[in-house]
Write an enzyme that holds these catalytic residues in place. Structure first.
Site, PDB file in Angstrom:
ATOM      1  CB  SER A 141      40.075 -41.029  42.705  1.00 43.29           C
ATOM      2  OG  SER A 141      39.437 -40.141  41.797  1.00 43.29           O
ATOM      3  CE1 TYR A 151      42.376 -43.696  38.704  1.00 43.75           C
ATOM      4  CE2 TYR A 151      40.390 -42.404  39.036  1.00 43.75           C
ATOM      5  CZ  TYR A 151      41.741 -42.592  39.231  1.00 43.75           C
ATOM      6  OH  TYR A 151      42.459 -41.676  39.955  1.00 43.75           O
TER       7      TYR A 151
HETATM    8  N1  LIG Z   1      45.199 -36.013  38.649  1.00 45.02           N
HETATM    9  C1  LIG Z   1      44.002 -36.173  39.165  1.00 45.02           C
HETATM   10  O1  LIG Z   1      43.046 -35.433  38.812  1.00 45.02           O
HETATM   11  C2  LIG Z   1      43.758 -37.230  40.211  1.00 45.02           C
HETATM   12  C3  LIG Z   1      42.541 -37.207  40.913  1.00 45.02           C
HETATM   13  C4  LIG Z   1      42.296 -38.171  41.892  1.00 45.02           C
HETATM   14  C5  LIG Z   1      43.259 -39.125  42.163  1.00 45.02           C
HETATM   15  N2  LIG Z   1      44.432 -39.153  41.453  1.00 45.02           N
HETATM   16  C6  LIG Z   1      45.408 -40.177  41.794  1.00 45.02           C
HETATM   17  O2  LIG Z   1      46.616 -39.550  42.171  1.00 45.02           O
HETATM   18  C7  LIG Z   1      47.734 -40.402  41.860  1.00 45.02           C
HETATM   19  C8  LIG Z   1      48.756 -39.646  41.034  1.00 45.02           C
HETATM   20  O3  LIG Z   1      48.133 -39.126  39.889  1.00 45.02           O
HETATM   21  P1  LIG Z   1      48.851 -38.107  38.874  1.00 45.02           P
HETATM   22  O4  LIG Z   1      47.781 -37.220  38.347  1.00 45.02           O
HETATM   23  O5  LIG Z   1      50.074 -37.516  39.476  1.00 45.02           O
HETATM   24  O6  LIG Z   1      49.212 -39.112  37.689  1.00 45.02           O
HETATM   25  P2  LIG Z   1      50.596 -39.703  37.136  1.00 45.02           P
HETATM   26  O7  LIG Z   1      50.217 -40.561  35.968  1.00 45.02           O
HETATM   27  O8  LIG Z   1      51.558 -38.586  36.899  1.00 45.02           O
HETATM   28  O9  LIG Z   1      51.124 -40.593  38.343  1.00 45.02           O
HETATM   29  C9  LIG Z   1      51.024 -41.980  38.405  1.00 45.02           C
HETATM   30  C10 LIG Z   1      52.410 -42.547  38.547  1.00 45.02           C
HETATM   31  O10 LIG Z   1      52.331 -43.949  38.818  1.00 45.02           O
HETATM   32  C11 LIG Z   1      53.393 -44.581  38.142  1.00 45.02           C
HETATM   33  N3  LIG Z   1      53.086 -45.999  37.946  1.00 45.02           N
HETATM   34  C12 LIG Z   1      52.116 -46.555  37.179  1.00 45.02           C
HETATM   35  N4  LIG Z   1      52.156 -47.892  37.261  1.00 45.02           N
HETATM   36  C13 LIG Z   1      53.172 -48.205  38.118  1.00 45.02           C
HETATM   37  C14 LIG Z   1      53.717 -49.405  38.598  1.00 45.02           C
HETATM   38  N5  LIG Z   1      53.225 -50.603  38.221  1.00 45.02           N
HETATM   39  N6  LIG Z   1      54.752 -49.360  39.463  1.00 45.02           N
HETATM   40  C15 LIG Z   1      55.264 -48.160  39.856  1.00 45.02           C
HETATM   41  N7  LIG Z   1      54.802 -46.977  39.411  1.00 45.02           N
HETATM   42  C16 LIG Z   1      53.776 -46.995  38.546  1.00 45.02           C
HETATM   43  C17 LIG Z   1      53.504 -43.833  36.837  1.00 45.02           C
HETATM   44  O11 LIG Z   1      54.779 -44.011  36.217  1.00 45.02           O
HETATM   45  C18 LIG Z   1      53.256 -42.397  37.281  1.00 45.02           C
HETATM   46  O12 LIG Z   1      54.479 -41.763  37.631  1.00 45.02           O
HETATM   47  C19 LIG Z   1      47.127 -41.638  41.202  1.00 45.02           C
HETATM   48  O13 LIG Z   1      46.888 -42.617  42.183  1.00 45.02           O
HETATM   49  C20 LIG Z   1      45.797 -41.126  40.663  1.00 45.02           C
HETATM   50  O14 LIG Z   1      44.863 -42.174  40.497  1.00 45.02           O
HETATM   51  C21 LIG Z   1      44.693 -38.220  40.490  1.00 45.02           C
END
Ligand SMILES: NC(=O)c1ccc[n+]([C@@H]2O[C@H](COP(=O)([O-])OP(=O)(O)OC[C@H]3O[C@@H](n4cnc5c(N)ncnc54)[C@H](O)[C@@H]3O)[C@@H](O)[C@H]2O)c1
Length: 248
Positions: A141, A151
């Site tokens: 991220s 985070y």
């Molecule tokens: N949305 C943003 O702005 C953003 C920015 C930078 C990075 N990210 C990263 O992108 C990725 C996806 O983010 P998103 O926005 O789609 O969020 P999201 O919350 O929809 O996706 C995270 C997923 O991980 C799953 N998860 C959590 N713990 C788990 C576990 N122990 N075992 C298996 N699955 C598990 C959740 O059920 C969820 O489906 C993450 O790594 C997040 O840190 C997101």
């Protein structure tokens, strides 16, 4: 053949975009998530569009369910070429200051956001070795550059896992890279940082292009890292963020 963790969460998630993108490019995909119904919905969506996918219910912190996920990949698709370590806790996290965070919370967060990626990598590396190579992509991220939250600490440590595995595994044909998205309009992202949040105001003053991107706008970078065109890229963090984190 690809595994995408965290691909079955809230409706418009980054993991879903990654799974659909890889399937659209011809990969058979294991859609893996803690959320069994969500994973099934995304796998069904891929199959309905003519692609190949199965759902796997996994807790990435539990080596046993991770082994089952990899076993299902082997059984259904005959191996694993691509692992996308996308699952993480993000929207669930409060803004606990590091000085006061209870150790149980610290351990729980790092267990999912760092150790979970290691557990998944350890489960697929022997298979990739046996196949003569593979690609691992870790989802980090912009919030790790610099890390100013728990985070961010976990994501920065995941960069360290990326470079460490890249150096170790390169000669075996296994490339390990990271994608660092900026503020992305997944459902979780929109929940975490609504339009009127101070963080969006901060981004508006500091990001070169649009401050927010859609999950689909990350997919091209993932496909590059997983394709023959990306065969000589390893140990890198690719920022896809409209020019938020500017590197020299
Ligand atoms: N949305 C943003 O702005 C953003 C920015 C930078 C990075 N990210 C990263 O992108 C990725 C996806 O983010 P998103 O926005 O789609 O969020 P999201 O919350 O929809 O996706 C995270 C997923 O991980 C799953 N998860 C959590 N713990 C788990 C576990 N122990 N075992 C298996 N699955 C598990 C959740 O059920 C969820 O489906 C993450 O790594 C997040 O840190 C997101």
């Amino acid at each position: 053949m690809a595994i995408v963790t965290g691909a079955g969460g809230r409706g418009n998630s980054i993991g879903r975009a990654y799974a659909l993108g890889l399937a659209g490019a011809g990969a058979a995909v294991v859609v893996a998530d803690l959320n069994a119904a969500g994973a099934k919905a995304v796998a069904d969506e891929i199959v309905a569009a003519g692609g190949k996918a199965i759902a796997a219910t996994v807790d990435i912190t539990d080596p046993e369910t991770v082994a089952q996920m990899v076993g299902a990949a082997n059984e259904s698709f005959g191996g694993v070429d691509i692992l996308v370590n996308n699952a993480a806790l993000m929207v669930e996290l409060g803004s606990q200051p590091a000085s006061d965070i209870p150790l149980d919370d610290w351990n729980r967060i790092l267990n999912v956001n760092l150790t979970g990626a290691l557990i998944c990598a350890q489960a697929v590396i022997p298979i990739m070795r046996a196949r003569g190579g593979g690609r691992i992509v870790n989802q980090v991220s912009g919030g790790a550059f610099p890390a100013v939250s728990i985070y961010g600490i976990g994501k920065l440590a995941l960069v360290g896992l990326t470079t460490t595995l890249a150096r170790q595994l390169g000669r075996e044909g296994i490339a390990v890279n990271a994608i660092a998205p900026g503020n992305t309009t997944s459902d979780a992202g929109k929940l975490l940082t609504p339009d009127d949040s101070p963080f969006i105001k901060y981004l508006e003053m500091n990001v070169a292009m649009r401050v927010r991107g859609a999950p689909d706008e990350l997919v091209g970078t993932l496909l590059l890292l997983c394709s023959p065109a990306g065969a000589w890229i390893t140990g890198q963090v690719i920022h896809v963020d409209g020019g938020w984190v500017l590197r020299p």
